[in-house]
Design a protein around this motif. Structure first.
Motif, PDB file in Angstrom:
ATOM      1  N   GLY A  62       0.845  -1.201   0.000  1.00  0.00           N
ATOM      2  CA  GLY A  62       0.000   0.000   0.000  1.00  0.00           C
ATOM      3  C   GLY A  62       0.872   1.240   0.000  1.00  0.00           C
ATOM      4  O   GLY A  62       1.851   1.315   0.738  1.00  0.00           O
ATOM      5  N   ILE A  63       0.515   2.239  -0.790  1.00  0.00           N
ATOM      6  CA  ILE A  63       1.387   3.387  -0.988  1.00  0.00           C
ATOM      7  C   ILE A  63       1.634   4.177   0.292  1.00  0.00           C
ATOM      8  O   ILE A  63       2.750   4.652   0.527  1.00  0.00           O
ATOM      9  CB  ILE A  63       0.830   4.312  -2.099  1.00  0.00           C
ATOM     10  N   ASP A  64       0.629   4.310   1.149  1.00  0.00           N
ATOM     11  CA  ASP A  64       0.839   5.053   2.398  1.00  0.00           C
ATOM     12  C   ASP A  64       1.897   4.365   3.261  1.00  0.00           C
ATOM     13  O   ASP A  64       2.773   5.029   3.833  1.00  0.00           O
ATOM     14  CB  ASP A  64      -0.469   5.180   3.182  1.00  0.00           C
ATOM     15  N   ASN A  65       1.806   3.040   3.346  1.00  0.00           N
ATOM     16  CA  ASN A  65       2.800   2.288   4.112  1.00  0.00           C
ATOM     17  C   ASN A  65       4.170   2.321   3.439  1.00  0.00           C
ATOM     18  O   ASN A  65       5.201   2.380   4.105  1.00  0.00           O
ATOM     19  CB  ASN A  65       2.341   0.839   4.290  1.00  0.00           C
ATOM     20  N   VAL A  89       4.755   0.039 -16.267  1.00  0.00           N
ATOM     21  CA  VAL A  89       3.988  -1.154 -16.618  1.00  0.00           C
ATOM     22  C   VAL A  89       2.994  -0.759 -17.707  1.00  0.00           C
ATOM     23  O   VAL A  89       2.312   0.269 -17.584  1.00  0.00           O
ATOM     24  CB  VAL A  89       3.234  -1.715 -15.401  1.00  0.00           C
ATOM     25  N   TYR A  90       2.927  -1.561 -18.736  1.00  0.00           N
ATOM     26  CA  TYR A  90       2.018  -1.244 -19.850  1.00  0.00           C
ATOM     27  C   TYR A  90       0.567  -1.174 -19.381  1.00  0.00           C
ATOM     28  O   TYR A  90       0.052  -2.086 -18.741  1.00  0.00           O
ATOM     29  CB  TYR A  90       2.160  -2.283 -20.956  1.00  0.00           C
ATOM     30  N   ASN A  91      -0.058  -0.056 -19.682  1.00  0.00           N
ATOM     31  CA  ASN A  91      -1.485   0.154 -19.444  1.00  0.00           C
ATOM     32  C   ASN A  91      -1.905  -0.076 -17.987  1.00  0.00           C
ATOM     33  O   ASN A  91      -3.021  -0.525 -17.710  1.00  0.00           O
ATOM     34  CB  ASN A  91      -2.309  -0.759 -20.365  1.00  0.00           C
ATOM     35  N   ALA A  92      -1.009   0.264 -17.061  1.00  0.00           N
ATOM     36  CA  ALA A  92      -1.313   0.087 -15.632  1.00  0.00           C
ATOM     37  C   ALA A  92      -2.404   1.068 -15.195  1.00  0.00           C
ATOM     38  O   ALA A  92      -2.570   2.141 -15.778  1.00  0.00           O
ATOM     39  CB  ALA A  92      -0.055   0.301 -14.809  1.00  0.00           C
ATOM     40  N   GLU A  93      -3.125   0.696 -14.132  1.00  0.00           N
ATOM     41  CA  GLU A  93      -4.218   1.540 -13.645  1.00  0.00           C
ATOM     42  C   GLU A  93      -3.850   2.258 -12.343  1.00  0.00           C
ATOM     43  O   GLU A  93      -3.777   3.482 -12.292  1.00  0.00           O
ATOM     44  CB  GLU A  93      -5.475   0.687 -13.437  1.00  0.00           C
ATOM     45  N   ASN A  94      -3.594   1.522 -11.268  1.00  0.00           N
ATOM     46  CA  ASN A  94      -3.322   2.143  -9.971  1.00  0.00           C
ATOM     47  C   ASN A  94      -1.842   2.514  -9.772  1.00  0.00           C
ATOM     48  O   ASN A  94      -1.529   3.480  -9.079  1.00  0.00           O
ATOM     49  CB  ASN A  94      -3.761   1.202  -8.842  1.00  0.00           C
ATOM     50  N   TYR A  95      -0.979   1.729 -10.367  1.00  0.00           N
ATOM     51  CA  TYR A  95       0.453   1.914 -10.174  1.00  0.00           C
ATOM     52  C   TYR A  95       0.938   3.331 -10.517  1.00  0.00           C
ATOM     53  O   TYR A  95       1.729   3.912  -9.755  1.00  0.00           O
ATOM     54  CB  TYR A  95       1.195   0.844 -10.976  1.00  0.00           C
ATOM     55  N   PRO A  96       0.505   3.949 -11.632  1.00  0.00           N
ATOM     56  CA  PRO A  96       0.951   5.321 -11.925  1.00  0.00           C
ATOM     57  C   PRO A  96       0.606   6.313 -10.816  1.00  0.00           C
ATOM     58  O   PRO A  96       1.330   7.302 -10.612  1.00  0.00           O
ATOM     59  CB  PRO A  96       0.216   5.664 -13.226  1.00  0.00           C
ATOM     60  N   ASN A  97      -0.469   6.056 -10.079  1.00  0.00           N
ATOM     61  CA  ASN A  97      -0.809   6.937  -8.950  1.00  0.00           C
ATOM     62  C   ASN A  97       0.223   6.812  -7.831  1.00  0.00           C
ATOM     63  O   ASN A  97       0.517   7.788  -7.135  1.00  0.00           O
ATOM     64  CB  ASN A  97      -2.204   6.593  -8.418  1.00  0.00           C
ATOM     65  N   ALA A 145       2.545   9.733  -6.228  1.00  0.00           N
ATOM     66  CA  ALA A 145       2.639   9.915  -4.771  1.00  0.00           C
ATOM     67  C   ALA A 145       4.099   9.942  -4.328  1.00  0.00           C
ATOM     68  O   ALA A 145       4.476  10.705  -3.427  1.00  0.00           O
ATOM     69  CB  ALA A 145       1.882   8.789  -4.065  1.00  0.00           C
ATOM     70  N   LEU A 146       4.941   9.106  -4.957  1.00  0.00           N
ATOM     71  CA  LEU A 146       6.367   9.091  -4.618  1.00  0.00           C
ATOM     72  C   LEU A 146       7.026  10.421  -4.992  1.00  0.00           C
ATOM     73  O   LEU A 146       7.851  10.947  -4.235  1.00  0.00           O
ATOM     74  CB  LEU A 146       7.069   7.940  -5.338  1.00  0.00           C
ATOM     75  N   GLU A 147       6.644  10.957  -6.135  1.00  0.00           N
ATOM     76  CA  GLU A 147       7.206  12.245  -6.557  1.00  0.00           C
ATOM     77  C   GLU A 147       6.801  13.355  -5.580  1.00  0.00           C
ATOM     78  O   GLU A 147       7.639  14.181  -5.173  1.00  0.00           O
ATOM     79  CB  GLU A 147       6.729  12.592  -7.965  1.00  0.00           C
ATOM     80  N   LYS A 148       5.546  13.367  -5.186  1.00  0.00           N
ATOM     81  CA  LYS A 148       5.070  14.367  -4.230  1.00  0.00           C
ATOM     82  C   LYS A 148       5.787  14.218  -2.895  1.00  0.00           C
ATOM     83  O   LYS A 148       6.218  15.210  -2.281  1.00  0.00           O
ATOM     84  CB  LYS A 148       3.562  14.226  -4.033  1.00  0.00           C
TER      85      LYS A 148
END
Length: 262
Positions: A157-160, A189-197, A201-204
């Protein structure tokens, strides 16, 4: 009269030789100016000073100061690369390619680069298994960290993930408060859905905490386009040899101010 004709012919011949000599001396001088001149007993150290400064144009001041310190003290700056190791075989990972480039550019006297790559690693395992202590033992001056973002996706999970990154960097900074941290995402990842978010978040997170952030995704085709498949292996999110080179070239441009040639 015949004598005067011979005298005049002789004088014309002499004049021609003189003019020809002047012309060829002038031509030789111009050609000499075009050729590089070898300087005997030239100082490599002096040339080196100019070179490394030219290579650092893209680097933050904090890293440049560490290279300057390495030059003064003759103790190389320690750069530690941490990231994911591919499941499918490649000739060389982006980390190995970058290390080779940095060695040939800066030399081992200015920059000591070490690589730690892990298969199936997550930020949670990295902490719980104590694997991060391997990085502590290296005592890095600069950390280039790809924090297993893709492996964490849908598992940690991204928060963790972001909290775990904080823990890891905090423990490294307890050892060296002057540590420079550079973060970057995992491969696209090609055509990823949640991963780009997660990547956003990492950039922010990086900007909010004052870490350098390298978005190598800008060097790839759009992850929603089939063009990106040219650079990816069958395992989702893993580059093939072309992808590893593309990733490495982006980082080489950052670290050495060389053309990307992508």
């Amino acid at each position: 009269m015949k004598i005067w004709v011979n005298v005049i012919a002789f004088l014309v011949l002499i004049a021609s030789l003189v003019v020809g000599k002047i012309y060829w001396n002038h031509q030789a001088s111009e050609q000499s100016a075009l050729r590089p001149i070898k300087i005997e007993n030239s100082s490599y150290a002096e040339g080196e000073d100019v070179s490394w400064e030219q290579y650092t144009q893209n680097l933050p001041k904090s890293v440049i100061e560490k290279i300057e310190h390495a030059k003064r003290t003759k103790k190389p700056m320690k750069l530690v690369i941490v990231g994911s190791f591919p499941k499918e075989k490649v000739q060389k990972t982006w980390g190995a390619l970058l290390k080779e480039n940095l060695k040939s550019t800066y030399g081992e006297d200015l920059m000591d680069t070490q690589i730690y790559e892990y298969t199936d690693m997550t930020t949670l395992k990295f902490i719980n298994n104590g694997t991060y202590k391997q990085i502590l033992d290296e005592k890095p001056d600069v950390l280039l960290f790809e924090p297993f973002l893709l492996n964490d996706n849908g598992v940690v999970g991204i928060d963790n993930t972001l909290e775990n990154i904080n823990v890891i960097i905090s423990r490294l900074k307890d050892q060296n408060s002057e540590l420079v941290t550079i973060l970057q995402p995992s491969a696209p990842v090609y055509n990823a859905e949640n991963y780009p978010n997660d990547v956003k978040a990492l950039e922010k997170f990086s900007k909010e905490n004052g870490y350098e952030y390298l978005n190598h995704w800008t060097a790839w085709p759009d992850y929603r386009s089939k063009d990106i498949l040219t650079f990816l292996a069958e395992t989702p999110g893993q580059p093939n040899d072309g992808g590893e080179k593309r990733w490495a070239k982006y980082l080489e441009t950052y670290f050495t101010n060389t053309p990307s040639e992508l």
